[in-house]
Design a protein around this motif. Sequence first.
Motif, PDB file in Angstrom:
ATOM      1  N   ASP A  59       0.837  -1.197   0.000  1.00  0.00           N
ATOM      2  CA  ASP A  59       0.000   0.000   0.000  1.00  0.00           C
ATOM      3  C   ASP A  59       0.874   1.250   0.000  1.00  0.00           C
ATOM      4  O   ASP A  59       1.971   1.268   0.548  1.00  0.00           O
ATOM      5  N   GLU A  60       0.375   2.298  -0.654  1.00  0.00           N
ATOM      6  CA  GLU A  60       1.163   3.526  -0.833  1.00  0.00           C
ATOM      7  C   GLU A  60       1.613   4.143   0.492  1.00  0.00           C
ATOM      8  O   GLU A  60       2.709   4.681   0.588  1.00  0.00           O
ATOM      9  N   ALA A  61       0.785   4.065   1.500  1.00  0.00           N
ATOM     10  CA  ALA A  61       1.119   4.699   2.781  1.00  0.00           C
ATOM     11  C   ALA A  61       2.371   4.101   3.413  1.00  0.00           C
ATOM     12  O   ALA A  61       3.083   4.780   4.149  1.00  0.00           O
ATOM     13  N   ASN A  62       2.657   2.840   3.139  1.00  0.00           N
ATOM     14  CA  ASN A  62       3.803   2.171   3.759  1.00  0.00           C
ATOM     15  C   ASN A  62       4.918   1.851   2.768  1.00  0.00           C
ATOM     16  O   ASN A  62       5.888   1.186   3.115  1.00  0.00           O
ATOM     17  N   PHE A  63       4.766   2.306   1.531  1.00  0.00           N
ATOM     18  CA  PHE A  63       5.767   2.039   0.502  1.00  0.00           C
ATOM     19  C   PHE A  63       6.914   3.037   0.628  1.00  0.00           C
ATOM     20  O   PHE A  63       6.696   4.234   0.667  1.00  0.00           O
ATOM     21  N   GLY A  64       8.121   2.528   0.727  1.00  0.00           N
ATOM     22  CA  GLY A  64       9.300   3.380   0.793  1.00  0.00           C
ATOM     23  C   GLY A  64      10.499   2.593   1.270  1.00  0.00           C
ATOM     24  O   GLY A  64      10.369   1.445   1.712  1.00  0.00           O
ATOM     25  N   PRO A  65      11.686   3.192   1.188  1.00  0.00           N
ATOM     26  CA  PRO A  65      12.916   2.485   1.552  1.00  0.00           C
ATOM     27  C   PRO A  65      12.913   1.941   2.983  1.00  0.00           C
ATOM     28  O   PRO A  65      13.517   0.908   3.260  1.00  0.00           O
ATOM     29  N   GLU A  66      12.209   2.611   3.873  1.00  0.00           N
ATOM     30  CA  GLU A  66      12.178   2.148   5.262  1.00  0.00           C
ATOM     31  C   GLU A  66      11.476   0.795   5.399  1.00  0.00           C
ATOM     32  O   GLU A  66      11.748   0.032   6.325  1.00  0.00           O
TER      33      GLU A  66
END
Length: 173
Positions: A59-66
Amino acid sequence: RPAERLIAHALTQDLMGFLRRELMPKLNQHARWAVTGWAGGELLAPFASIVPVLQIYVDEANFGPELIRSVGLTPVDEGGSIEFWSAGHVPLLLASQTDDHLLVASPARVFADLKSFGERGEEAANHLLALELESDSRGSTRAVPDKAALDELRAWEQSSRDLLTLRIDKLET
């Protein structure tokens, strides 16, 4: 393939086993997600002898390098064994759950993703399509999303239609 993706690597020879044993519990703590591509095809309509790369919508809210760090993986620039794809417009609530609690994107989404993987992916996609058509001809029943899932899907559909209308209007002016 999605415009936004993150690549990670895990030292394992059994990506599906790694997904079940190690990655799934961690992903469940950090994001909404669903497998697609080779793993999705394997779960919906087994075809390939091995899953070469895991493709996972997040999901976009939790998508990222972290996200990669939070699930204990090593980020890489290319050649990784796990790809996290931003779900963007993909409604994850249409994902189905397997007997071992893995979440799989809808058959239509897995089909489209497999088609983008070249000749072998096209073969896997056609195998999935054949099994889905056979399943439908037998009158099988699919799980029905709950009311909240249907409401979210309807809101997503309406926002997609509104965005499309705006883009068409811009083109016409």
